[in-house]
Design a protein around this motif. Structure first.
Motif, PDB file in Angstrom:
ATOM      1  N   LEU A  20     -19.577  62.705 -52.928  1.00  0.00           N
ATOM      2  CA  LEU A  20     -18.413  63.200 -53.672  1.00  0.00           C
ATOM      3  C   LEU A  20     -18.760  63.604 -55.108  1.00  0.00           C
ATOM      4  CD1 LEU A  20     -15.184  63.313 -53.615  1.00  0.00           C
ATOM      5  CD2 LEU A  20     -15.293  61.020 -54.583  1.00  0.00           C
ATOM      6  N   LEU A  21     -19.354  62.683 -55.861  1.00  0.00           N
ATOM      7  CA  LEU A  21     -19.636  62.978 -57.276  1.00  0.00           C
ATOM      8  C   LEU A  21     -20.909  63.801 -57.463  1.00  0.00           C
ATOM      9  CD1 LEU A  21     -18.839  59.962 -59.636  1.00  0.00           C
ATOM     10  CD2 LEU A  21     -17.817  62.232 -59.577  1.00  0.00           C
ATOM     11  N   GLY A  22     -21.869  63.635 -56.555  1.00  0.00           N
ATOM     12  CA  GLY A  22     -23.121  64.402 -56.657  1.00  0.00           C
ATOM     13  C   GLY A  22     -22.823  65.890 -56.707  1.00  0.00           C
ATOM     14  N   THR A  39     -30.765  66.261 -53.871  1.00  0.00           N
ATOM     15  CA  THR A  39     -31.486  65.365 -52.964  1.00  0.00           C
ATOM     16  C   THR A  39     -30.528  64.313 -52.395  1.00  0.00           C
ATOM     17  OG1 THR A  39     -32.114  63.690 -54.614  1.00  0.00           O
ATOM     18  CG2 THR A  39     -33.564  65.590 -54.422  1.00  0.00           C
ATOM     19  N   ASP A  40     -30.814  63.893 -51.185  1.00  0.00           N
ATOM     20  CA  ASP A  40     -29.983  62.879 -50.520  1.00  0.00           C
ATOM     21  C   ASP A  40     -30.717  62.445 -49.255  1.00  0.00           C
ATOM     22  OD1 ASP A  40     -27.651  61.521 -49.183  1.00  0.00           O
ATOM     23  OD2 ASP A  40     -26.521  62.457 -50.793  1.00  0.00           O
ATOM     24  N   ILE A  41     -30.300  61.323 -48.679  1.00  0.00           N
ATOM     25  CA  ILE A  41     -30.856  60.992 -47.359  1.00  0.00           C
ATOM     26  C   ILE A  41     -29.994  61.593 -46.255  1.00  0.00           C
ATOM     27  CG2 ILE A  41     -32.315  58.909 -47.451  1.00  0.00           C
ATOM     28  CD1 ILE A  41     -29.682  57.313 -47.024  1.00  0.00           C
ATOM     29  N   THR A 178     -22.971  42.980 -54.901  1.00  0.00           N
ATOM     30  CA  THR A 178     -24.098  43.885 -55.187  1.00  0.00           C
ATOM     31  C   THR A 178     -23.664  45.085 -56.024  1.00  0.00           C
ATOM     32  OG1 THR A 178     -23.619  44.723 -52.987  1.00  0.00           O
ATOM     33  CG2 THR A 178     -25.599  43.373 -53.229  1.00  0.00           C
ATOM     34  N   TYR A 179     -22.424  45.514 -55.833  1.00  0.00           N
ATOM     35  CA  TYR A 179     -21.951  46.686 -56.585  1.00  0.00           C
ATOM     36  C   TYR A 179     -21.906  46.356 -58.079  1.00  0.00           C
ATOM     37  CZ  TYR A 179     -19.687  51.168 -57.342  1.00  0.00           C
ATOM     38  OH  TYR A 179     -19.414  52.458 -57.759  1.00  0.00           O
ATOM     39  N   SER A 180     -21.306  45.224 -58.391  1.00  0.00           N
ATOM     40  CA  SER A 180     -21.239  44.793 -59.800  1.00  0.00           C
ATOM     41  C   SER A 180     -22.633  44.620 -60.389  1.00  0.00           C
ATOM     42  CB  SER A 180     -20.508  43.453 -59.908  1.00  0.00           C
ATOM     43  OG  SER A 180     -19.136  43.645 -59.735  1.00  0.00           O
TER      44      SER A 180
END
Ligand SMILES: NC(=O)c1ccc[n+]([C@@H]2O[C@H](COP(=O)([O-])OP(=O)(O)OC[C@H]3O[C@@H](n4cnc5c(N)ncnc54)[C@H](O)[C@@H]3O)[C@@H](O)[C@H]2O)c1
Length: 268
Positions: A20-22, A39-41, A178-180
């Protein structure tokens, strides 16, 4: 366009560019005249982003490459390809992330958080930025030129308000730890690189966006709006100008900073 925002002849590499933001970061830099390496997977999303951008910015060089930010081999492969093409990455946007959606946070309670899951997510959200910065930033350091932008989150400076996530009798839905940790860690990386590579004239900054409205369910949106002074989630293009600012000479005296763009959520 103001001269200092002009990115003509610059190349910007965006990780997680199929998301979305990329896609928005790509627009923002293309608008300033830059060429882009997406780039992306996820090659399917990458193809979609590539086609839509190519249709709009016909005169710009837009390259798409499969690159996994958790793999040094994959990043080096990309770097070597660009080197062979005599392309220097002037701007690196560390944007890739695992992205837990509000509706899909089942069984992420801290008590049951799986260690392997922790490792996997930190690898994408934090180690990936370390590896990309190391590999592309080292090239910048040699040339004494470059900008790194880390895409963090409002959760780099505030704790998630777990009350806004939907709960059911069966599941305790929470924003994962993990996000934080990854997002806070990115701010540490930003400051570290800003001072470490300041003598090489590399600037490194971060932005901390808040939630973008992307069709989330009504009850979640209602709850999150109450936490935001501007009483709404962000539109997807509302981070573009900050990206343009931080990736260009317009921010030439700024390094190691984190711009928080959160509708005011973190001020009360
Ligand atoms: N969307 C929001 O509301 C929001 C809010 C604050 C911060 N952010 C941050 O903005 C950034 C982009 O978010 P988004 O909403 O576009 O997410 P997204 O899920 O739409 O995009 C993330 C992209 O990263 C890619 N990715 C995942 N693992 C990867 C890997 N190992 N290597 C390379 N690419 C990989 C995914 O394939 C995906 O295309 C993230 O860092 C996110 O944490 C987003």
């Amino acid at each position: 366009m103001l001269k200092k925002f002009n990115l003509k002849d610059k190349f910007a590499l965006i990780t997680g560019a199929g998301g979305l933001l990329g896609n928005e970061h790509a627009h923002s830099l293309l608008e300033c005249g830059a060429n882009i390496i997406l780039t992306d997977i996820n090659t399917k999303n990458l193809d979609k982003t590539f086609s839509s951008l190519k249709a709009k910015y016909k005169e710009k060089v837009i390259i798409k490459m499969k690159m996994d930010v958790t793999s040094e081999t994959s990043i080096k492969k990309c770097k070597n390809y660009l080197k062979r093409k005599k392309i220097f990455v002037n701007i690196l946007i560390n944007n890739a992330s695992f992205n837990p959606k509000s509706e899909n946070l089942r069984s992420l309670s801290f008590e049951n958080y799986d260690y392997k899951k922790w490792e996997r997510e930190i690898r994408v959200g934090l180690t990936g930025a370390f590896l990309c910065s190391k590999i592309f930033g080292s090239e910048m350091a040699k040339k004494k030129e470059g900008v790194i932008l880390n895409i963090s989150s409002d959760l780099s400076i505030i704790a998630p308000d777990q009350r806004i996530y939907n709960t059911s009798k069966k599941y305790k839905n929470v924003k994962p730890v993990t996000y934080s940790v990854a997002k806070t860690g990115l701010i540490g990386l930003t400051k570290y690189l800003a001072t470490y590579w300041a003598p090489q004239k590399i600037r490194c900054n971060a932005i901390s966006p808040a939630g973008i409205f992307d069709g989330q369910n009504k009850s979640f949106v209602k709850k999150i709006k109450k936490l935001i002074p501007l009483e709404r989630m962000a539109e997807r293009d509302e981070y573009r100008s900050a990206v343009q600012f931080l990736c260009s000479e317009a921010s030439s005296y700024m390094t190691g900073q984190n711009i928080i763009i959160d509708g005011g959520r973190s001020i009360w």
